[in-house]
Each structure stands twice: as structure tokens, then as C-alpha cells.
Design an enzyme around this catalytic site. Structure first.
Site, PDB file in Angstrom:
ATOM      1  N   CYS A 178       0.874  -1.179   0.000  1.00 35.42           N
ATOM      2  CA  CYS A 178       0.000   0.000   0.000  1.00 35.42           C
ATOM      3  C   CYS A 178       0.915   1.235   0.000  1.00 35.42           C
ATOM      4  CB  CYS A 178      -0.865   0.003   1.254  1.00 35.42           C
ATOM      5  SG  CYS A 178       0.133   0.085   2.754  1.00 35.42           S
ATOM      6  N   HIS A 195       5.541  -5.507   8.754  1.00 34.73           N
ATOM      7  CA  HIS A 195       5.306  -6.854   9.298  1.00 34.73           C
ATOM      8  C   HIS A 195       5.495  -7.907   8.217  1.00 34.73           C
ATOM      9  CE1 HIS A 195       2.941  -5.261  12.990  1.00 34.73           C
ATOM     10  NE2 HIS A 195       4.220  -5.393  13.232  1.00 34.73           N
ATOM     11  N   HIS A 243       2.866   2.651  11.297  1.00 31.16           N
ATOM     12  CA  HIS A 243       1.860   2.487  12.355  1.00 31.16           C
ATOM     13  C   HIS A 243       1.817   3.664  13.321  1.00 31.16           C
ATOM     14  CE1 HIS A 243       2.954  -1.932  11.667  1.00 31.16           C
ATOM     15  NE2 HIS A 243       1.754  -1.762  11.180  1.00 31.16           N
ATOM     16  N   CYS A 289       1.861   6.723   8.482  1.00 28.96           N
ATOM     17  CA  CYS A 289       0.966   6.854   7.323  1.00 28.96           C
ATOM     18  C   CYS A 289      -0.061   7.953   7.609  1.00 28.96           C
ATOM     19  CB  CYS A 289       0.259   5.522   7.098  1.00 28.96           C
ATOM     20  SG  CYS A 289      -0.948   5.616   5.782  1.00 28.96           S
ATOM     21  N   HIS A 294      -1.394  -4.179  19.145  1.00 31.41           N
ATOM     22  CA  HIS A 294      -0.889  -3.772  17.828  1.00 31.41           C
ATOM     23  C   HIS A 294      -0.182  -2.417  17.958  1.00 31.41           C
ATOM     24  CE1 HIS A 294      -0.889  -2.442  13.631  1.00 31.41           C
ATOM     25  NE2 HIS A 294      -0.982  -3.716  13.320  1.00 31.41           N
ATOM     26  N   GLU A 347      -0.058   0.190  16.205  1.00 33.91           N
ATOM     27  CA  GLU A 347      -0.890   1.368  15.903  1.00 33.91           C
ATOM     28  C   GLU A 347      -1.755   1.747  17.114  1.00 33.91           C
ATOM     29  OE1 GLU A 347      -3.019   1.352  12.046  1.00 33.91           O
ATOM     30  OE2 GLU A 347      -4.760   2.031  13.169  1.00 33.91           O
ATOM     31  N   CYS A 384      -8.776   1.888   6.585  1.00 34.14           N
ATOM     32  CA  CYS A 384      -8.078   2.327   5.380  1.00 34.14           C
ATOM     33  C   CYS A 384      -8.688   1.657   4.140  1.00 34.14           C
ATOM     34  CB  CYS A 384      -6.611   1.933   5.545  1.00 34.14           C
ATOM     35  SG  CYS A 384      -5.694   1.944   4.035  1.00 34.14           S
ATOM     36  N   SER A 439       1.505  -5.440   3.315  1.00 32.16           N
ATOM     37  CA  SER A 439       2.955  -5.377   3.584  1.00 32.16           C
ATOM     38  C   SER A 439       3.713  -6.481   2.842  1.00 32.16           C
ATOM     39  CB  SER A 439       3.196  -5.475   5.097  1.00 32.16           C
ATOM     40  OG  SER A 439       2.479  -6.565   5.640  1.00 32.16           O
TER      41      SER A 439
HETATM   42  S1  SF4 Z   1      -3.272   2.869   6.825  1.00 32.75           S
HETATM   43 FE1  SF4 Z   1      -1.896   1.124   6.850  1.00 32.75          FE
HETATM   44  S2  SF4 Z   1      -2.678  -0.189   5.222  1.00 32.75           S
HETATM   45 FE2  SF4 Z   1      -3.546   1.840   4.870  1.00 32.75          FE
HETATM   46  S3  SF4 Z   1      -2.150   2.873   3.438  1.00 32.75           S
HETATM   47 FE3  SF4 Z   1      -1.535   3.402   5.531  1.00 32.75          FE
HETATM   48  S4  SF4 Z   1       0.031   1.916   6.044  1.00 32.75           S
HETATM   49 FE4  SF4 Z   1      -1.085   1.079   4.333  1.00 32.75          FE
END
Ligand code: SF4
Length: 281
Positions: free
Chosen positions: A12, A40, A76, A98, A126, A128, A190, A260
């Protein structure tokens, strides 16, 4: 045997950006660390190690050469207080959180300021969610329904399943609707992962076996395997080396992957499957 590869494969944009960043830092020749596993996926981590990147597991394990080194924060995100502390130790902390994860953090922070109890559908361990707790310390992170406060805002970890988030909310509403006075629901999942979820569901309905390629520690990869298993047989593998000969007994196989997982890993799996199929004839 018919082998079909999903349309939505490859990194992604969040993971791609984090990897591009670390590669460009490594090219400078300065020592570069990542705070926890950047992605990951064991294969990707191994290739970063080969290029000289190393992992810093926690604030208590800051390396000796930190003052001369870069530290990369993964997609994350990170607890902001932890980031500030890390900044004091490293030459430069490069944050690749992100933007979609960043938006989740600012959304729950704003709702908290407005007086809402924050409930997040997510995995408590997790990274995040650990980072999110740095923004809203008393946020409740749970995968199973919890009793809300009278004024509650709901959000989700960005990589959770859309259908499971919806069930989570429905169960809470069924049980506690009369108790709640005011609620906000944020869809913070997402789209890159939601798209893969929709695709894997369709492919699972049309095929006898779904092979999900990706790190065993990847939450969104495990989610795809779980969703596929509701409709057909599904297996999660990290590389083509885990393919079994008896897979050729399935006449329709779909190959999918988490966000990932490198595209090349998926291609290797599809190619090896073709070979196994030819050998089995
Ligand atoms: S939120 Fe996570 S899965 Fe979505 S684009 Fe960002 S890194 Fe990738």
C-alpha cells in the site's frame, strides 16, 4: 487447475513510502535504525538488515551510536511522548507514520476534547493501538463489544475488517442503545485494506482454495485469511517454500496478499503453483 492472482497486490502507499524513506536514508551512508519492525514481513525486514538497517526494540535499548544515526518511525505511528524522548537520543528521527493512521489519531483526539469516551475497535497489542494510546490515554481498545459511556465516539484500527467493525457496532447498539445518549461513529478503516477485504471475499466464493501471502505477524494479512476461511479453504504462507504438493488437487486457486507483502512474493507463489501443477499432470 486455474490459478488466479488478486488485482490488489503489492505494498500500500503507506508501506511503500516508509520503505522508500528508509532506502534513501541508507543510501546516505549514515547508520539507520527502525523503531520496531518497519513492516510486518520477515523477508522485507531481512533485506533491510542486509542493507545495514537495524531494529531498536524500545527506548531502553537505544544503541551506542544513536547520536550519529537516523531512526525511522514506522507507518503504524508512535506515542508522541516517546517520539520526543527518541529525538533526544538520535541524530534525526524520521517519521513515516501513514497519513491515514495520523488522521485516526487526530480524529480520536478531537472527539476526546469534545467530551466523548473513545472506544476503538482494534488489537490492544498492535503498534498502531499502542501509538493511539499516546494520543488518548484512556481510549478503550477492544475486539469484542464493550459497554460505552453515555457519550461515546467509536473508531477502528485502520487495518481491521469492515464487516467485523460493523458487527462490533451492531452488537453494542443492540445491547446498550437505550443507555447511550450521544454517539459518534468514525469509519477510520483504510480503503487500501477494505478493497482487499472485498476482493478476498469475492475470490473465496469463486475458488476452492485461497492462498494468502504475507507475514504471520501482519494483522491485515491474517484478517484476509480469516475472511476467506468463512467461504472456502484458506491458508496463510510467507513464501512459495511453504506451498504443498497437495494444493494441486484444488481446481480453482486464488492468490491474495496483505498490504505489507511485496508483489514479487505473490508472483513467486503463483509461478511455483504453476510448476507444481505441471509436475502433477
Ligand atoms: S493505513 Fe496502513 S494499510 Fe492503509 S495505506 Fe496506511 S500503512 Fe497502508
Amino acid at each position: 487447475m486455474k490459478i488466479l492472482t488478486a488485482d490488489n497486490i503489492g505494498f500500500c502507499f503507506g508501506v511503500r513510502k516508509a520503505l522508500e524513506t528508509i532506502h534513501s536514508l541508507l543510501r546516505t551512508g549514515r547508520k539507520t535504525y527502525m523503531f520496531g519492525q518497519l513492516v510486518h514481513n520477515p523477508g522485507v525486514i531481512e533485506s533491510l538488515r542486509t542493507l545495514g538497517a537495524e531494529i531498536v526494540e524500545s527506548l531502553d535499548r537505544v544503541p551506542r551510536d544513536s547520536k550519529e544515526s537516523f531512526l525511522v518511525i514506522r507507518a503504524h505511528g508512535i506515542d508522541p511522548q516517546k517520539k520526543e524522548k527518541l529525538k533526544r537520543h538520535f541524530f534525526e528521527v524520521v517519521d513515516t507514520t501513514c497519513p491515514i493512521v495520523g488522521k485516526l489519531f487526530s480524529t480520536v483526539q478531537r472527539a476526546k476534547r469534545e467530551g466523548y469516551r473513545i472506544v476503538v475497535f482494534g488489537k490492544v497489542d498492535h503498534p498502531e493501538m499502542e501509538a493511539l494510546k499516546g494520543y488518548v490515554e484512556d481510549a478503550v481498545v477492544s475486539e469484542s463489544p464493550v459497554k460505552p459511556e453515555r457519550k461515546t465516539a467509536f473508531a477502528s484500527q485502520t487495518t481491521m475488517s469492515i464487516s467485523e467493525y460493523s458487527i462490533f457496532l451492531q452488537q453494542i447498539l443492540q445491547k446498550y442503545f437505550e443507555y447511550v445518549k450521544e454517539m459518534k461513529i468514525f469509519n477510520t478503516i483504510c480503503e487500501a485494506t477494505a478493497k482487499r477485504e472485498r476482493e478476498v471475499e469475492r475470490l473465496a466464493k469463486e475458488n476452492n482454495l485461497v492462498i494468502v501471502v504475507g507475514g504471520k505477524n501482519s494483522s491485515n494479512t491474517a484478517k484476509l485469511a480469516r475472511i476467506a476461511s468463512r467461504f472456502t479453504r484458506s491458508v496463510q504462507i510467507e513464501s512459495e517454500r511453504e506451498l504443498k504438493k497437495d494444493f494441486v488437487n484444488y481446481d480453482k486457486i486464488a492468490v491474495v496478499a496483505g498490504t505489507s507483502t511485496p508483489k514479487s512474493d505473490v508472483e513467486k507463489v503463483s509461478n511455483k503453483l504453476q510448476i507444481l501443477c505441471q509436475e502433477g499432470r
